[in-house]
Design an enzyme around this catalytic site. Structure first.
Site, PDB file in Angstrom:
ATOM      1  N   CYS A  74       0.866  -1.180   0.000  1.00  0.00           N
ATOM      2  CA  CYS A  74       0.000   0.000   0.000  1.00  0.00           C
ATOM      3  C   CYS A  74       0.899   1.225   0.000  1.00  0.00           C
ATOM      4  O   CYS A  74       1.541   1.533   1.007  1.00  0.00           O
ATOM      5  CB  CYS A  74      -0.933   0.010   1.202  1.00  0.00           C
ATOM      6  SG  CYS A  74      -1.983   1.478   1.259  1.00  0.00           S
ATOM      7  N   HIS A 151      -2.232  -5.211 -10.418  1.00  0.00           N
ATOM      8  CA  HIS A 151      -3.004  -4.090 -10.954  1.00  0.00           C
ATOM      9  C   HIS A 151      -3.307  -4.310 -12.421  1.00  0.00           C
ATOM     10  O   HIS A 151      -2.461  -4.805 -13.175  1.00  0.00           O
ATOM     11  CB  HIS A 151      -2.225  -2.780 -10.816  1.00  0.00           C
ATOM     12  CG  HIS A 151      -2.154  -2.265  -9.418  1.00  0.00           C
ATOM     13  ND1 HIS A 151      -3.076  -1.399  -8.893  1.00  0.00           N
ATOM     14  CD2 HIS A 151      -1.259  -2.513  -8.432  1.00  0.00           C
ATOM     15  CE1 HIS A 151      -2.755  -1.126  -7.631  1.00  0.00           C
ATOM     16  NE2 HIS A 151      -1.659  -1.798  -7.334  1.00  0.00           N
ATOM     17  N   GLU A 200     -10.147  -0.583  -5.462  1.00  0.00           N
ATOM     18  CA  GLU A 200      -9.088  -1.284  -4.754  1.00  0.00           C
ATOM     19  C   GLU A 200      -9.560  -2.648  -4.276  1.00  0.00           C
ATOM     20  O   GLU A 200     -10.621  -2.765  -3.640  1.00  0.00           O
ATOM     21  CB  GLU A 200      -8.598  -0.452  -3.568  1.00  0.00           C
ATOM     22  CG  GLU A 200      -7.334  -0.985  -2.942  1.00  0.00           C
ATOM     23  CD  GLU A 200      -6.656   0.036  -2.044  1.00  0.00           C
ATOM     24  OE1 GLU A 200      -5.654  -0.344  -1.413  1.00  0.00           O
ATOM     25  OE2 GLU A 200      -7.117   1.193  -1.961  1.00  0.00           O
ATOM     26  N   CYS A 209      -4.763   5.679  -4.247  1.00  0.00           N
ATOM     27  CA  CYS A 209      -4.091   4.379  -4.173  1.00  0.00           C
ATOM     28  C   CYS A 209      -2.674   4.565  -4.700  1.00  0.00           C
ATOM     29  O   CYS A 209      -2.473   4.806  -5.900  1.00  0.00           O
ATOM     30  CB  CYS A 209      -4.837   3.338  -4.999  1.00  0.00           C
ATOM     31  SG  CYS A 209      -4.035   1.719  -5.037  1.00  0.00           S
ATOM     32  N   GLY A 212      -1.546   1.880  -7.120  1.00  0.00           N
ATOM     33  CA  GLY A 212      -2.293   2.078  -8.363  1.00  0.00           C
ATOM     34  C   GLY A 212      -1.727   3.222  -9.177  1.00  0.00           C
ATOM     35  O   GLY A 212      -1.628   3.138 -10.415  1.00  0.00           O
TER      36      GLY A 212
END
Length: 269
Positions: A74, A151, A200, A209, A212
């Protein structure tokens, strides 16, 4: 058992941080993590972050999504933890070792090297991960990147026009993605400037994110849409992502502490 916590956020992506580097916590199960994260009956957060000792590095960071599932990485939480730690450090995560450099009001994080191999994402079967020959409704030919977590990135004319709250869960749980996937929808809004919305994995729509943003920037650079330093505009604010082929990704952006408190562990066990 009274347990202290720190509430933090990175661009509105919010976290409950439990610091167990000196005082161990009871075993955290998915039920406890999701109970703490519940915004109606718990403290409320997108992710629960647990800091633990490490033999090889400054400390270990464990990450639980609001559904209680433990995940690998994260980026926004990493910036928040860098701000909390207060000095440069290397930390362990399930997605690999990360380097932190806190700055005034935020941090720069070395997010490591992206992976592009189909089985590193992972996907259910081999395909080109720069332009995948698959689609879901209006979303077609995404790129896929692993940043410690998986992703998939769609480039569209207008990211705001995509109903990501509806199609995001469908893509997240598609059998193509054995470990599920984070869903990113981006549009070019200026030179080296992308707008991004993220569904997410395990948390849903989010204001920001970090992984991301990194995955989207890398995919855009590989496709020749932007240069090597990209501004990613998320609903919660902007991140700066730098990446050159063969090098590590550097992410820079803000983080903040919201408040501190404590709770009774048995209330969420």
């Amino acid at each position: 058992m009274r347990t202290p916590f720190i509430k933090m956020h990175g661009l509105g992506n919010d976290f409950v941080v439990l610091d167990a580097r000196e005082s161990p916590l009871p075993v955290i199960c998915s039920k406890t993590a999701s109970a703490i994260a519940d915004r109606h009956t718990g403290i409320g957060c997108d992710q629960l972050i647990v800091l633990e000792p490490s033999q090889a590095h400054a400390f270990t960071m464990r990450i639980y999504n609001s559904d209680g599932g433990e995940v690998e990485a994260c980026g926004n939480a990493t910036r928040a933890v860098a701000l909390l730690h207060g000095e440069a450090a290397r930390i362990e995560t399930a997605g690999g070792v990360l380097s932190l450099e806190p700055s005034q009001g935020g941090a720069t994080v070395d997010m490591g090297s992206p992976r592009f191999e189909w089985d590193a994402i992972p996907l259910d079967y081999p395909m080109d991960t720069l332009s995948m020959p698959v689609g879901w409704g209006e979303l077609e030919n995404p790129a896929a990147v692993n940043l410690g977590n998986p992703h998939v990135i769609f480039f569209v004319d207008d990211a705001d026009a995509v109903d990501l709250g509806t199609i995001g869960p469908e893509i997240e749980h598609d059998v193509l993605f054995p470990n599920r996937v984070n869903v990113n929808v981006a549009s070019l809004i200026g030179p080296d400037h992308l707008k991004l919305h993220v569904w997410e994995r395990g948390a849903g729509l989010t204001r920001a994110c970090g992984t991301g943003a990194c995955a989207t920037a890398v995919a855009a650079i590989r496709r020749g849409l932007v240069g090597e330093c990209v501004t990613i505009a998320l609903p919660g604010g902007d991140l700066t992502i730098e990446w050159r082929e063969g090098e590590h990704i550097r992410m820079t952006g803000p983080a903040a502490e919201s408040f501190r408190g404590e709770f009774e562990w048995d209330d969420f066990a």
